[in-house]
Scaffold this motif. Structure first.
Motif, PDB file in Angstrom:
ATOM      1  N   PRO A  83      -7.212  -0.594  -2.893  1.00 49.03           N
ATOM      2  CA  PRO A  83      -7.640  -2.058  -3.368  1.00 49.03           C
ATOM      3  C   PRO A  83      -6.404  -2.489  -3.368  1.00 49.03           C
ATOM      4  CG  PRO A  83      -8.043   0.161  -4.240  1.00 49.03           C
ATOM      5  CD  PRO A  83      -7.270   0.539  -3.581  1.00 49.03           C
ATOM      6  N   GLU A  84      -6.651  -3.975  -3.191  1.00 48.06           N
ATOM      7  CA  GLU A  84      -6.136  -5.313  -2.992  1.00 48.06           C
ATOM      8  C   GLU A  84      -5.292  -5.321  -5.062  1.00 48.06           C
ATOM      9  OE1 GLU A  84      -7.392  -8.146  -1.274  1.00 48.06           O
ATOM     10  OE2 GLU A  84      -7.586  -9.774  -3.528  1.00 48.06           O
ATOM     11  N   GLU A  85      -5.809  -5.435  -6.448  1.00 47.34           N
ATOM     12  CA  GLU A  85      -5.452  -5.124  -7.268  1.00 47.34           C
ATOM     13  C   GLU A  85      -4.720  -3.759  -7.672  1.00 47.34           C
ATOM     14  OE1 GLU A  85      -8.665  -3.207  -8.308  1.00 47.34           O
ATOM     15  OE2 GLU A  85      -9.131  -4.953  -6.542  1.00 47.34           O
ATOM     16  N   GLU A  86      -4.028  -2.692  -6.925  1.00 47.78           N
ATOM     17  CA  GLU A  86      -2.809  -1.924  -7.335  1.00 47.78           C
ATOM     18  C   GLU A  86      -1.956  -2.315  -6.091  1.00 47.78           C
ATOM     19  OE1 GLU A  86      -2.320   0.857  -8.666  1.00 47.78           O
ATOM     20  OE2 GLU A  86      -1.706   1.609  -7.821  1.00 47.78           O
ATOM     21  N   MET A  87      -2.694  -3.016  -4.857  1.00 46.44           N
ATOM     22  CA  MET A  87      -1.177  -3.421  -4.352  1.00 46.44           C
ATOM     23  C   MET A  87      -0.584  -4.273  -4.621  1.00 46.44           C
ATOM     24  SD  MET A  87      -2.638  -3.179  -0.318  1.00 46.44           S
ATOM     25  CE  MET A  87      -4.086  -4.446  -0.041  1.00 46.44           C
ATOM     26  N   GLU A  88      -0.985  -5.694  -5.505  1.00 45.15           N
ATOM     27  CA  GLU A  88      -1.022  -6.377  -6.154  1.00 45.15           C
ATOM     28  C   GLU A  88       0.552  -6.390  -7.098  1.00 45.15           C
ATOM     29  OE1 GLU A  88      -3.684  -9.531  -6.815  1.00 45.15           O
ATOM     30  OE2 GLU A  88      -2.437  -9.766  -8.862  1.00 45.15           O
ATOM     31  N   SER A 107       1.255  -1.391   0.222  1.00 44.75           N
ATOM     32  CA  SER A 107       0.399  -0.011   0.299  1.00 44.75           C
ATOM     33  C   SER A 107       0.888   0.853   0.084  1.00 44.75           C
ATOM     34  CB  SER A 107      -0.717  -0.033   1.342  1.00 44.75           C
ATOM     35  OG  SER A 107      -0.142   0.304   2.460  1.00 44.75           O
ATOM     36  N   GLY A 108       2.163   1.226   0.260  1.00 41.66           N
ATOM     37  CA  GLY A 108       3.072   1.547   0.045  1.00 41.66           C
ATOM     38  C   GLY A 108       3.652   2.675   1.216  1.00 41.66           C
ATOM     39  N   LYS A 109       2.843   1.568   2.334  1.00 42.74           N
ATOM     40  CA  LYS A 109       4.121   1.882   3.959  1.00 42.74           C
ATOM     41  C   LYS A 109       5.266   2.755   4.388  1.00 42.74           C
ATOM     42  CE  LYS A 109       2.868  -2.347   5.881  1.00 42.74           C
ATOM     43  NZ  LYS A 109       2.404  -2.367   4.186  1.00 42.74           N
ATOM     44  N   GLY A 110       6.285   1.593   3.651  1.00 44.35           N
ATOM     45  CA  GLY A 110       7.764   2.200   3.384  1.00 44.35           C
ATOM     46  C   GLY A 110       8.149   3.933   2.649  1.00 44.35           C
ATOM     47  N   THR A 111       7.711   3.516   1.450  1.00 44.71           N
ATOM     48  CA  THR A 111       7.464   4.862   0.335  1.00 44.71           C
ATOM     49  C   THR A 111       7.250   5.781   1.250  1.00 44.71           C
ATOM     50  OG1 THR A 111       7.022   3.125  -1.141  1.00 44.71           O
ATOM     51  CG2 THR A 111       7.174   5.856  -1.464  1.00 44.71           C
ATOM     52  N   GLN A 112       5.929   6.113   2.239  1.00 46.31           N
ATOM     53  CA  GLN A 112       5.194   7.225   2.487  1.00 46.31           C
ATOM     54  C   GLN A 112       6.788   7.563   4.527  1.00 46.31           C
ATOM     55  OE1 GLN A 112       4.176   9.276   1.293  1.00 46.31           O
ATOM     56  NE2 GLN A 112       3.331   7.960  -0.317  1.00 46.31           N
ATOM     57  N   CYS A 113       7.324   6.074   4.620  1.00 44.09           N
ATOM     58  CA  CYS A 113       7.578   5.860   5.513  1.00 44.09           C
ATOM     59  C   CYS A 113       9.105   7.417   5.730  1.00 44.09           C
ATOM     60  CB  CYS A 113       7.987   5.136   6.111  1.00 44.09           C
ATOM     61  SG  CYS A 113       6.375   4.768   7.481  1.00 44.09           S
ATOM     62  N   SER A 114       9.325   7.095   4.300  1.00 42.00           N
ATOM     63  CA  SER A 114      11.080   7.471   4.299  1.00 42.00           C
ATOM     64  C   SER A 114      10.837   9.204   3.885  1.00 42.00           C
ATOM     65  CB  SER A 114      11.600   7.197   2.485  1.00 42.00           C
ATOM     66  OG  SER A 114      11.460   5.837   2.810  1.00 42.00           O
ATOM     67  N   ASN A 115       9.352   9.098   3.299  1.00 44.28           N
ATOM     68  CA  ASN A 115       8.746  11.211   3.514  1.00 44.28           C
ATOM     69  C   ASN A 115       8.275  11.627   4.970  1.00 44.28           C
ATOM     70  OD1 ASN A 115       9.536  11.312   0.354  1.00 44.28           O
ATOM     71  ND2 ASN A 115       6.981  10.442   0.012  1.00 44.28           N
ATOM     72  N   ILE A 116       7.819  10.847   6.068  1.00 44.99           N
ATOM     73  CA  ILE A 116       7.827  11.851   6.656  1.00 44.99           C
ATOM     74  C   ILE A 116       8.887  11.536   7.476  1.00 44.99           C
ATOM     75  CG2 ILE A 116       6.881  10.743   9.276  1.00 44.99           C
ATOM     76  CD1 ILE A 116       4.909   8.492   7.538  1.00 44.99           C
ATOM     77  N   VAL A 117      10.125  10.478   7.200  1.00 42.45           N
ATOM     78  CA  VAL A 117      11.255  11.203   8.093  1.00 42.45           C
ATOM     79  C   VAL A 117      11.590  12.011   7.976  1.00 42.45           C
ATOM     80  CG1 VAL A 117      13.850   9.903   8.504  1.00 42.45           C
ATOM     81  CG2 VAL A 117      11.516   8.523   8.662  1.00 42.45           C
ATOM     82  N   GLU A 118      12.047  12.322   7.039  1.00 43.86           N
ATOM     83  CA  GLU A 118      12.326  13.723   6.382  1.00 43.86           C
ATOM     84  C   GLU A 118      11.954  15.009   6.252  1.00 43.86           C
ATOM     85  OE1 GLU A 118      13.185  14.550   1.436  1.00 43.86           O
ATOM     86  OE2 GLU A 118      13.834  12.722   2.236  1.00 43.86           O
ATOM     87  N   ARG A 140      -3.216   6.838  -4.600  1.00 41.84           N
ATOM     88  CA  ARG A 140      -2.791   8.273  -6.227  1.00 41.84           C
ATOM     89  C   ARG A 140      -1.900   7.765  -6.204  1.00 41.84           C
ATOM     90  NH1 ARG A 140      -5.935  12.323  -2.299  1.00 41.84           N
ATOM     91  NH2 ARG A 140      -5.235  11.003  -0.783  1.00 41.84           N
ATOM     92  N   PRO A 141      -1.119   8.954  -6.714  1.00 44.20           N
ATOM     93  CA  PRO A 141       0.996   9.510  -6.926  1.00 44.20           C
ATOM     94  C   PRO A 141       0.745   9.487  -5.468  1.00 44.20           C
ATOM     95  CG  PRO A 141      -1.200   9.909  -8.796  1.00 44.20           C
ATOM     96  CD  PRO A 141      -1.444   9.801  -7.643  1.00 44.20           C
ATOM     97  N   ILE A 142       2.723   8.780  -5.367  1.00 44.04           N
ATOM     98  CA  ILE A 142       3.545   9.071  -4.279  1.00 44.04           C
ATOM     99  C   ILE A 142       2.853  10.446  -3.648  1.00 44.04           C
ATOM    100  CG2 ILE A 142       5.695   8.933  -3.314  1.00 44.04           C
ATOM    101  CD1 ILE A 142       6.435   6.704  -4.945  1.00 44.04           C
ATOM    102  N   GLU A 143       3.529  11.773  -4.883  1.00 46.39           N
ATOM    103  CA  GLU A 143       3.331  12.974  -3.974  1.00 46.39           C
ATOM    104  C   GLU A 143       2.095  13.497  -3.750  1.00 46.39           C
ATOM    105  OE1 GLU A 143       3.685  12.630  -7.661  1.00 46.39           O
ATOM    106  OE2 GLU A 143       5.720  10.831  -6.740  1.00 46.39           O
TER     107      GLU A 143
END
Ligand SMILES: Nc1ncnc2c1ncn2[C@@H]1O[C@H](COP(=O)(O)OP(=O)(O)O)[C@@H](O)[C@H]1O
Ligand SMILES: O=c1ccn([C@@H]2O[C@H](COP(=O)(O)OP(=O)(O)O)[C@@H](O)[C@H]2O)c(=O)[nH]1
Length: 363
Positions: A188-193, A87-98, A242-245
């Protein structure tokens, strides 16, 4: 508590004043707002500069160190970051850290590091991960606890944990830590997959067979944890499809303190903001100056904006916890040929009986 103790302000000399305005500090919570004034400063016939001075008690390390117990009493803030696999947990955590100074602890990464370290639990953990199963709580909690203790930070994002009710209850009873809130990435599951299949990090569990198993575990065991915190009003749900940003924009809004949101709104309309620290008898205050220039904003509108700003702010803190008068005045009118603000009458009022007028100068 520090805010029950009257503080007599020492004389502010130029050096102190400069230090106050030069140092860049963090916002502290509006719950610690102890003093607010509006100063209207007039130059010649037409030019006005209005200044809002806000003083906050600075809680935390400064106070605790003064008592010599900073470490023992260190309060740890924990945010659980939950959501399905991919779902993007790791990706967003890096942003939060920064942006927000948290330390990121990924339960999955800690478990993978444990496998690599050749620990006696390594094979068991590896098998569980391959099957998409949840590793026994005591193993994961020990790793998280150690990571928290070894780190000097006091703000942690715990990503991918707790994954079931047992994880949650065990963590709370072992560590005594309750999360500040739960950041929940809804996708949604399809996006995560799709995301997992193209993650390309060489993970043994990013194959379609294990992914399906992880989705089942997520639905059956992890969603109830989110429901538990939802019932406690602790879930901040983010649309993660949605997109990462764009996702990060929503995340930022969750982490930005209310006070800062208000100020950011006003900064966008021509208000300068300066903040810094001021030390009075061992207690650190954050001082925030908001300077409005009439070139950009009409004076009347400026004052109205400030009043709105302050009254909005005031709704965020508990007046009953404060002994000091919080009053708003446009109290000063200084004639000065200089277009730049040179000095500012400044009243340090931490107790009604201790009003200490000061004049400080900055270049
Ligand atoms: N909003 C997004 N849109 C598209 N791809 C994303 C998004 N967020 C993350 N990704 C990608 O999806 C994959 C899974 O993201 P990750 O942050 O590792 O998820 P999680 O930690 O929840 O398992 C990564 O390859 C990442 O680059
Ligand atoms: O608290 C945790 C976190 C992770 N895992 C295991 O580690 C795997 C990968 O989790 P991670 O959070 O790294 O990845 P995600 O599934 O979120 O992409 C999971 O499927 C579980 O087998 C676990 O057992 N307990």
């Amino acid at each position: 508590m520090a805010n029950n103790k009257p503080v007599r302000a020492p004389c502010l000399d130029d050096t102190t004043a400069n230090a106050v305005f030069v140092a860049v500090g963090r916002w502290s919570s509006l719950q610690s707002l102890v003093w607010a004034r509006i100063l209207g400063v007039r130059f010649g016939e037409k030019e006005f500069v209005s200044v809002v001075v806000l003083m906050f008690y600075q809680f935390g390390e400064c106070d605790l160190e003064a008592n010599g117990s900073a470490h023992a009493n260190k309060k740890v803030t924990v945010v659980f970051v939950l959501g399905g696999p991919g779902s993007g947990k790791g990706t967003q955590c890096s942003n939060i850290v920064e942006h927000f100074g948290y330390t990121h602890l990924s339960a999955g990464d800690l478990l993978r590091a444990e496998i690599k370290s050749g620990s006696e639990n390594g094979t068991m953990i590896q098998n569980m991960i391959k099957e998409g199963k949840i590793v026994p709580s005591e193993v994961t909690i020990k790793l998280l606890q150690r990571a928290i203790q070894e780190n000097g930070n006091d703000k942690f994002l715990i990503d991918g944990f707790p994954r079931n009710e047992e994880n949650r209850a065990a963590f709370e009873s072992v560590t005594g830590i309750e999360p500040e809130f739960v950041l929940f990435f809804d996708c949604p599951e399809e996006e995560m997959e799709k995301r997992l299949l193209s993650r390309n990090q060489g993970r043994e569990d990013d194959n379609i067979e294990t992914i399906r198993k992880r989705f089942n575990v997520y639905m059956e065991s992890s969603l109830p944890v989110i429901e538990y915190y939802k019932a406690k009003g602790k879930v901040r749900k983010i649309n993660a499809a949605r997109p990462i940003e764009e996702v990060f924009k929503a995340v930022k809004a969750v982490f930005t303190p209310e006070s800062e949101k208000v100020v950011l709104k006003y900064m966008a309309s021509g208000i300068d903001l300066h903040n810094g620290f001021l030390h009075l008898e061992g207690i650190q205050f954050t001082v925030v100056l908001i300077i409005l220039r009439t070139r950009k904003v009409q004076f009347k509108e400026a004052i109205a904006s400030i009043l709105l700003l302050i009254s909005t702010d005031i709704s965020f803190f508990d007046r009953s916890a404060i002994n000091f008068p919080i009053t708003l005045h446009a109290l000063l009118s200084v004639r000065d040929g200089n277009v730049f603000l040179r000095s500012l009458a400044f009243v340090v009022a931490t107790d009604i009986t201790l009003l200490v007028p000061r004049c400080i100068t900055f270049a």
